[in-house]
Design a protein around this motif. Sequence first.
Motif, mmCIF file in Angstrom:
data_model
loop_
_atom_site.group_PDB
_atom_site.id
_atom_site.type_symbol
_atom_site.label_atom_id
_atom_site.label_comp_id
_atom_site.label_asym_id
_atom_site.label_seq_id
_atom_site.Cartn_x
_atom_site.Cartn_y
_atom_site.Cartn_z
ATOM 1 N N SER A 1 0.807 -1.225 0.000
ATOM 2 C CA SER A 1 0.000 0.000 0.000
ATOM 3 C C SER A 1 0.840 1.276 0.000
ATOM 4 C CB SER A 1 -0.939 -0.002 1.212
ATOM 5 O OG SER A 1 -0.205 -0.123 2.421
ATOM 6 N N ARG A 2 2.056 1.206 0.547
ATOM 7 C CA ARG A 2 2.876 2.411 0.614
ATOM 8 C C ARG A 2 3.377 2.869 -0.758
ATOM 9 N NH1 ARG A 2 6.900 0.986 5.530
ATOM 10 N NH2 ARG A 2 6.421 -1.125 4.818
ATOM 11 N N MET A 3 3.259 2.004 -1.762
ATOM 12 C CA MET A 3 3.693 2.395 -3.102
ATOM 13 C C MET A 3 2.667 3.291 -3.801
ATOM 14 S SD MET A 3 6.693 1.223 -3.783
ATOM 15 C CE MET A 3 6.770 1.408 -5.561
ATOM 16 N N ARG A 4 1.425 3.315 -3.275
ATOM 17 C CA ARG A 4 0.355 4.130 -3.871
ATOM 18 C C ARG A 4 0.245 3.852 -5.379
ATOM 19 N NH1 ARG A 4 3.278 7.499 -0.643
ATOM 20 N NH2 ARG A 4 4.202 8.607 -2.424
ATOM 21 N N ALA A 5 0.240 2.571 -5.739
ATOM 22 C CA ALA A 5 0.173 2.171 -7.145
ATOM 23 C C ALA A 5 -1.116 1.405 -7.409
ATOM 24 C CB ALA A 5 1.391 1.313 -7.501
ATOM 25 N N ASP A 6 -1.345 1.088 -8.688
ATOM 26 C CA ASP A 6 -2.580 0.400 -9.072
ATOM 27 C C ASP A 6 -2.463 -1.113 -8.951
ATOM 28 O OD1 ASP A 6 -0.816 -0.080 -11.123
ATOM 29 O OD2 ASP A 6 -2.279 0.285 -12.726
ATOM 30 N N ARG A 7 -1.341 -1.586 -8.450
ATOM 31 C CA ARG A 7 -1.114 -3.018 -8.284
ATOM 32 C C ARG A 7 -0.087 -3.244 -7.194
ATOM 33 N NH1 ARG A 7 0.231 -4.472 -14.066
ATOM 34 N NH2 ARG A 7 -1.410 -2.903 -14.291
ATOM 35 N N PRO A 8 -0.010 -4.450 -6.649
ATOM 36 C CA PRO A 8 1.008 -4.733 -5.635
ATOM 37 C C PRO A 8 2.410 -4.459 -6.163
ATOM 38 C CG PRO A 8 -0.627 -6.485 -5.692
ATOM 39 C CD PRO A 8 -0.907 -5.605 -6.865
ATOM 40 N N LYS A 9 3.295 -4.038 -5.280
ATOM 41 C CA LYS A 9 4.628 -3.583 -5.710
ATOM 42 C C LYS A 9 5.420 -4.660 -6.436
ATOM 43 C CE LYS A 9 6.439 -4.517 -1.070
ATOM 44 N NZ LYS A 9 6.995 -3.907 0.161
ATOM 45 N N GLN A 10 5.170 -5.935 -6.127
ATOM 46 C CA GLN A 10 5.928 -6.998 -6.793
ATOM 47 C C GLN A 10 5.609 -7.096 -8.281
ATOM 48 O OE1 GLN A 10 3.884 -7.426 -4.190
ATOM 49 N NE2 GLN A 10 2.566 -9.219 -4.408
ATOM 50 N N TYR A 11 4.518 -6.463 -8.709
ATOM 51 C CA TYR A 11 4.137 -6.504 -10.120
ATOM 52 C C TYR A 11 4.428 -5.196 -10.859
ATOM 53 C CZ TYR A 11 1.717 -10.809 -8.834
ATOM 54 O OH TYR A 11 1.420 -12.078 -8.376
ATOM 55 N N LEU A 12 5.011 -4.239 -10.193
ATOM 56 C CA LEU A 12 5.332 -2.980 -10.857
ATOM 57 C C LEU A 12 6.475 -3.184 -11.851
ATOM 58 C CD1 LEU A 12 5.149 -0.516 -7.833
ATOM 59 C CD2 LEU A 12 3.522 -0.722 -9.724
ATOM 60 N N PRO A 13 6.485 -2.422 -12.948
ATOM 61 C CA PRO A 13 7.526 -2.602 -13.950
ATOM 62 C C PRO A 13 8.886 -2.085 -13.476
ATOM 63 C CG PRO A 13 6.084 -0.764 -14.533
ATOM 64 C CD PRO A 13 5.468 -1.429 -13.352
ATOM 65 N N LEU A 14 9.923 -2.853 -13.788
ATOM 66 C CA LEU A 14 11.299 -2.498 -13.441
ATOM 67 C C LEU A 14 12.196 -2.938 -14.593
ATOM 68 C CD1 LEU A 14 13.513 -1.583 -11.445
ATOM 69 C CD2 LEU A 14 13.431 -3.890 -10.450
#
Length: 235
Positions: A16-29
């Motif tokens: 939740s602290r990432m304030r993104a539309d998906r869980p942080k493990q799925y964010l693009p890197l």
Amino acid sequence: MSKSVWAVVPAAGNGSRMRADRPKQYLPLLGKPVIRHTLERLISHPKIQGVIVAVAEQDPFWSDLMLPDDWPVYLATGGSQRSDSVFNALFYLRQLTDDDPWVLVHDAARPCLRHTDIDRMLTQLAEDPVGGILGIPMTETVKRVNDNHRILETVNRDNLWRAATPQMFHLKHLLQALQQTIDAQCQVTDEASAMEYAGFQPKMVEGHADNLKITLPQDLELAALYLQRQGDQLA
């Protein structure tokens, strides 16, 4: 090391602290989801036999990873707490193996893990009766504050470490330790805490400081920098 080695990745959190539309493990890197980098680091290590990933029920993002069919990755059901997810993954692993393997529990959001850090753990803990965790000695000045963020004291940082992952324990011991904390409704934030609750003293193994955990938005940029510096050597 005669015992087999497996990895467990709890990946049911929502970040939740990432304030993104998906869980942080799925964010693009760097063109891939964070967890894809993490799994590549584990799967490509020659001593790791397979990986159990604990994902949330009805996770809508996992299938988009499209992992190679020959990757030894198995899915377990995640729980509401990290300890529940790890316990479920360990219980699943127990059905896959007849022995008592070493288990490396690693955060899904730590994509910069070096193979040399895994090697150091496997070497230093091979004959250890308990196991241990990867960590980094504290070098910054540490302050203790009150609820109003007023400094109460400067903490002596001698013998203080930042806990990281992987955290490496025998399957049987860790499963029993987590069961004890669950039965006692004692919430623990990592596997070492569960082992400590069960009366064990895990060993600390020093790792590289670039093994960061992605927690805040700015961590993605830092992780990208670390990965680019490491290149393809997985060093």
